[in-house]
Design an enzyme around this catalytic site. Structure first.
Site, short mmCIF file in Angstrom:
data_model
loop_
_atom_site.label_atom_id
_atom_site.label_comp_id
_atom_site.label_asym_id
_atom_site.label_seq_id
_atom_site.Cartn_x
_atom_site.Cartn_y
_atom_site.Cartn_z
N GLU A 87 6.35 -60.84 -77.21
CA GLU A 87 5.23 -60.13 -77.85
C GLU A 87 3.97 -60.21 -76.99
O GLU A 87 3.25 -59.22 -76.80
CB GLU A 87 4.93 -60.72 -79.24
CG GLU A 87 6.10 -60.69 -80.20
CD GLU A 87 6.98 -61.95 -80.11
OE1 GLU A 87 7.10 -62.51 -79.00
OE2 GLU A 87 7.55 -62.35 -81.15
N ARG A 100 29.55 -66.98 -67.98
CA ARG A 100 29.16 -68.33 -67.57
C ARG A 100 27.63 -68.41 -67.45
O ARG A 100 27.01 -69.35 -67.92
CB ARG A 100 29.74 -68.66 -66.18
CG ARG A 100 31.17 -69.09 -66.15
CD ARG A 100 31.54 -69.58 -64.74
NE ARG A 100 32.95 -69.94 -64.65
CZ ARG A 100 33.55 -70.36 -63.55
NH1 ARG A 100 32.87 -70.46 -62.41
NH2 ARG A 100 34.83 -70.68 -63.56
#
Lengths: 379, 379
Positions: free
Chosen positions: B52, B187
Site C-alpha cells: 500500500e 523451491r
C-alpha cells in the site's frame, strides 16, 4: 461461417454415430451453398447408407439443388463397392463444385482413388482440414486398414500414486461415478473389451456397456492361456465372448459354444498366448478398437508385446502407499527403456482426472495413412 | 476496466514478489481513480515498505491527488506496528473513498481491525474479490498465522504408473527439463526445502534453487533421527541447513555449526522424529511454506503424521512397471482410508503434466481465516 466451422459440424455428426457404425468408420457430411447448410448426414449402421448419401438425401428431401455446392466430409468418399455402392458416384451425380475432406481413406481399395475420381470430374478437392480430429474418431479403422491390427486402448483407474487396488484386492471404487460412467462411453465405442483370466477369476466382471445408449454390446474377449476360466463366470450371459487359449479343451469349448462363446487357439509365446497374434486375428475379424480392462499381469504383457497404442487413465486424487500397481513388468535398469507415451488430452471427470496418452510413433503412422504430410506438425 | 480487472492487476503484483517478501505475505496494491491507475505497488523485502505504501508513493511521485480514490489490495492492510508502521494509517492519511480487499489478514494482531479502522473513517470496504487467488499466493502465511504451522507442499516426480525411481535407484530423469525448471520455481517460493536422511545419503542433492532469479535461498532441512548424516554431504555448502534429530551428538553438531548448520533435537514418536513437532517448530521460526522433496519413507511418514497440505506432482507419460513408488506406507485394508486430496490445477510442463492437489479440509480452514463465508462455494 468458415470452412473450419462446417468441418467442425461434420466432425460432430461423425461423433454422433460413434457406437453404431463398426466395422465401418464413423463419418459425417455437411452440404453447404452460399453460407447455408442444405443437408447433413452421418454413417448409418452396417448395410445402411454412408454419410455422404445421407446428407444428399437430407438436402434433396428439403428440395435443394446440389449442383455447385460444397461438401464437407470427415473421410474421403469411398470409391469401391462394399455393402453399399461407392459414395463418390453419389457425389459425382449431384455435381458439387468443391469437396473438403478431413482425412484420406486408408482403405487400400480407396486410398486416394475417391479423391482422384472427384478431381477428374473437375471438382476442387481440399484435403486435411480437421485431419487430427477425424483421426481421433476412427483410429481403429485407420489402424486396421493400414497395418491390419486394431487400435488398442488400455484403461487404468488408479490413485495419484499409481495404485489400482489394495493388497487385499479391493478396487471398488478407486475413482468416482463420473469417471466410471465416462469409462462406459469408451467401452461402448470399442468393438472388443479385452481382459485376462485373472481378472475374470478375481472380479468376475460383466464387462458390458451400462449407462450409455448403445445399439450393440462389444464382444468380450479373455486371454486365458490355460483355458482355466470358470464356466459359471458372469461374463457368459449369452452375449458373444471370445477366449484366446494355448491349451485347447474340446469338451469345455463345446459346452461354452452353446452359450455364444468362441474359443480361439493361439500360438504360444513365452508360455503365454502370443498377444501380437491375437491382435492380428482381431484385425481379421474387422475389429477396429480394442478396449483393455485387465489386471497388472496382462497390462504388462500387452505393453511388452508392443500391443498398447493408447492409455486411458482415470486418476483419483488419493494416495494409497503400499498397494497394487497398474502394470506388472520386470524392472528396467535404465530409464530410457520405459514405455514412452505422449499426453494429448487431460479432462476433469468429477473429482478425478482423465489422462489420455498415446504412442507417438503409432499415431504418426496413422497420420501419414490419413494424408498428413511427413513434415506437418499436427500434434 | 472492472473491479475484477484492477484486483487481477493487484494479484499479479503480489505474484511478482513471490520469492522476496518472506516471512511477510506477498501483497499487491493498485490505486484507481476515474478508470485510471494512479499508482501500483508490491511488498518489498522484510523491513521495506508494504504494497500500500509503495503504491501511494508511486502515485504521489507522479503528482496524483489520492483523496476519493479506490484502492485494490490483495490482503487487508495491517493495523499494527511490526517492522514498519501500520499500512492502514498510510491509507487513512490519503483519504480514499473505497478499499477493495481480496482476503482478510489472518494475523491475530490485524484480523478485521484494519477493515474496521477504515470503515470507522467512513471509507467503503469491500472484502472477498479475488479471495481464492490471494490465498493461493500466501497459503503459508495464512496457515502460520492461524494454526501456527507452515503450509506443506510435497513434490513428486513420477511416471504415469506412479514410479519415482528404478529398483536400482536411478531417477535422473523421470521428468523433462521444463518440469524440473518449474520445480525450481516452487523451491524458490518456499522458506524451507525439507528432505530425509535417506535422500541425502542416496542422492547427495544440493536442494538449492537454480535457474530462477531469486534474492535468497530457502533453508535446507533434513529429517535425520539418528543424526547419521555424512559431514561431507554436498548440502553443507555454507548456506543454512537445519537438521532434525532425536539422537543428539554434541561434537558432530559443533563441527557442523561452524558450517552454518543448526541441529534441532525433537521429541521421538514411533522411533522417529515427531514430524508434527517439527512443523510447530518451523512455524515458530516464521516459516510460511515448506517444500518437501523426499523419498518414499519420509513422504509416507509425513502423510501419516497429517503434515502434507498439498501435492505437487510432475507426471511423465511413461510406464515403468516394477520400480519404486512415491510413497511408502503400510497397506490399507479399506479404500476409504486412502489419503484424499482434491485436484485444483492441471498444467502441461513440456511433455509432462503438473498435477496439483490439496487437502480440502485444510484449504477450507484457510478460506475461513481469510474471510470466506462458511457457505461460500469458492472452489
Amino acid at each position: 461461417m468458415t470452412d473450419q466451422d462446417y468441418m467442425n459440424r461434420a466432425l460432430e455428426l461423425a461423433r454422433s454415430v460413434m457406437v453404431s457404425t463398426s466395422p465401418n468408420p464413423r463419418v459425417g457430411c455437411v452440404i453447404v451453398s452460399n453460407g447455408q447448410i442444405l443437408g447433413e448426414g452421418a454413417t448409418q449402421p452396417p448395410g445402411g447408407p454412408h454419410a455422404e448419401v445421407c446428407a444428399i438425401r437430407d438436402a434433396q428431401q428439403k428440395g435443394h439443388e446440389l449442383r455447385g455446392t460444397t461438401f464437407y466430409v470427415t473421410l474421403e468418399p469411398c470409391s469401391h463397392y462394399g455393402r453399399t455402392p461407392p459414395c463418390v458416384d453419389a457425389l459425382l451425380a449431384v455435381e458439387p463444385a468443391r469437396v473438403v475432406i478431413a482425412a484420406r481413406d486408408p482403405n487400400p481399395l480407396v486410398s486416394g482413388a475417391g479423391i482422384r475420381k472427384l478431381q477428374e470430374a473437375g471438382i476442387i478437392v481440399d484435403l486435411g482440414l480437421g485431419l487430427e480430429q477425424a483421426l481421433e474418431i476412427n483410429p481403429g479403422f485407420v489402424s486396421r486398414m493400414s497395418i491390419q491390427r486394431p487400435w488398442v486402448r488400455m484403461k487404468i483407474a488408479s490413485t495419484l500414486d499409481g495404485k489400482v487396488a489394495l493388497n487385499n484386492g479391493r478396487s471398488q471404487w478407486i475413482t468416482g461415478s463420473a469417471a466410471r460412467l465416462d469409462g462406459h462411453h469408451w467401452r461402448a465405442r470399442a468393438c472388443v473389451i479385452l481382459t485376462g483370466s485373472g481378472t475374470v477369476r478375481d472380479d468376475d466382471p460383466l464387462l458390458t456397456v451400462r449407462g450409455v445408449d448403445t445399439p450393440r454390446q462389444p464382444v468380450r474377449a479373455v486371454i486365458d492361456s490355460q483355458f482355466a476360466i470358470d464356466e459359471d463366470a458372469r461374463l457368459f450371459d449369452g452375449g458373444p465372448v471370445w477366449i484366446f487359449v494355448t491349451e485347447y479343451n474340446a469338451d469345455k469349448a463345446a459346452r461354452l459354444a452353446a452359450r455364444n462363446v468362441r474359443v480361439i487357439t493361439v500360438a504360444e509365446k513365452n508360455n503365454h498366448v502370443d498377444l501380437k497374434a491375437v491382435m492380428a486375428w482381431l484385425g481379421q475379424q474387422d475389429i477396429n478398437e480394442v478396449h483393455v480392462e485387465a489386471g497388472p499381469g496382462l497390462n504388462g504383457a500387452l505393453l511388452q508385446a508392443g500391443c498398447v497404442d493408447e492409455l486411458l487413465v482415470y486418476m483419483a486424487p488419493k494416495i494409497l502407499g503400499e498397494a497394487r500397481s497398474a502394470v506388472a513388468h520386470r524392472p528396467f535398469t535404465v530409464l530410457a527403456d520405459a514405455y514412452q507415451f505422449a499426453f494429448f488430452d487431460t479432462t476433469a471427470c468429477g473429482d478425478d482426472l482423465r489422462l489420455r496418452a498415446r504412442l507417438p510413433m503409432r499415431w504418426n503412422q496413422l497420420q501419414l495413412q490419413s494424408g498428413a504430410t511427413p513434415t506437418s506438425d499436427t500434434e
